[in-house]
Design a protein around this motif. Structure first.
Motif: not given
Length: 275
Positions: A43-55, A80-81
């Protein structure tokens, strides 16, 4: 289940975006978004969380003075964001909470990476300038993203006031006369260089303000670390100065806009709207 094409993904790109995104991120993000849309349930929210983890991983790399790894992971995080927005627009799965999460996630990523850079270089050199660098990057980023929505609120307030004051035609004859006036061809004037340049940028989907928060992030967290530790302070200083110039210019344009279209009839009520 619908199968999306690359052209479908291209349609989700913003009409105009930062030049860094247009030329260095979108070509990758669109091709990453395609298999995600067709073969996963992310989901978009899951990708946002993944982006934050990569950050957070990028910030850790910076703190350990692994600058090349930090720059690469920061680029992946930002890419990813961008993908999360494309998936949201492609599938129509965006949510108001997703907008908040994306916005706050960006700010958290910048603060973490600025802190990581500052900590890593200060621990290595005991040079207090890197502490100032980290703080300055975080403050500039926060100012940029606090200032932008406030300027939009002011513009919306002025437009709302203009809409209240705009005279409406009282009869069909008035409407007809207004339409005839609108159809009268105006003499063509040679366009100035700024207007021609802006049209050129628009044809390439690039925004007219060339130094925005995105280019600032790219300079500090991608270009400078790849260039080497020596480039951190000079490139961050130049990018920060250009960002400030851009913000001052935008505020100046906002001031001109409010002067040109007048002030609210009730200053007290307007202050209440803007607080």
């Amino acid at each position: 289940m619908r199968t999306y094409s690359l052209d479908d993904v291209f349609e989700t790109r913003k009409r105009r975006d930062s030049w860094w995104t247009v030329y260095f991120v979108d070509p990758v993000a669109c091709r990453v978004a395609l298999p995600i849309a067709n073969h996963t349930q992310l989901t978009p929210n899951g990708l946002t969380v993944l982006s934050l983890v990569l950050g957070a991983v990028s910030a850790t790399c910076f703190a350990l003075n692994h600058h090349v790894a930090g720059a690469v992971v920061f680029y992946l995080s930002f890419m990813i964001d961008c993908v999360d927005g494309k998936i949201a627009r492609l599938k129509g799965t965006g949510t108001p909470f997703g907008l908040w999460l994306d916005y706050v996630g960006d700010r958290v990523r910048v603060v973490l990476c600025a802190g990581g850079l500052a900590y890593g270089q200060y621990a290595l050199t005991s040079d207090v300038r890197y502490v100032v660098l980290g703080a300055a990057v975080a403050v500039l980023d926060l100012f940029r993203y606090v200032n932008a929505p406030q300027m939009k609120r002011v513009r919306d307030a002025v437009r709302e006031e203009r809409g209240e004051r705009e005279p409406e035609p009282e009869s069909e004859e008035d409407v007809d006369s207004l339409e005839r006036v609108a159809l009268v061809p105006r003499p063509r004037r040679p366009r100035s260089f700024p207007k021609r340049f802006n049209r050129f940028l628009a044809r390439h989907r690039v925004r007219s303000h060339l130094i925005s928060g995105i280019e600032f992030h790219a300079a500090v967290f991608v270009v400078a670390p790849l260039a080497g530790a020596w480039a951190l302070i000079p490139l961050a200083a130049v990018a920060g100065a250009l960002l400030l110039v851009n913000e001052v210019f935008l505020v100046y344009r906002l001031w001109r806009f409010t002067r040109r279209h007048g002030v609210p009839s009730s200053q007290e009520s307007r202050e209440h709207v803007l607080v």
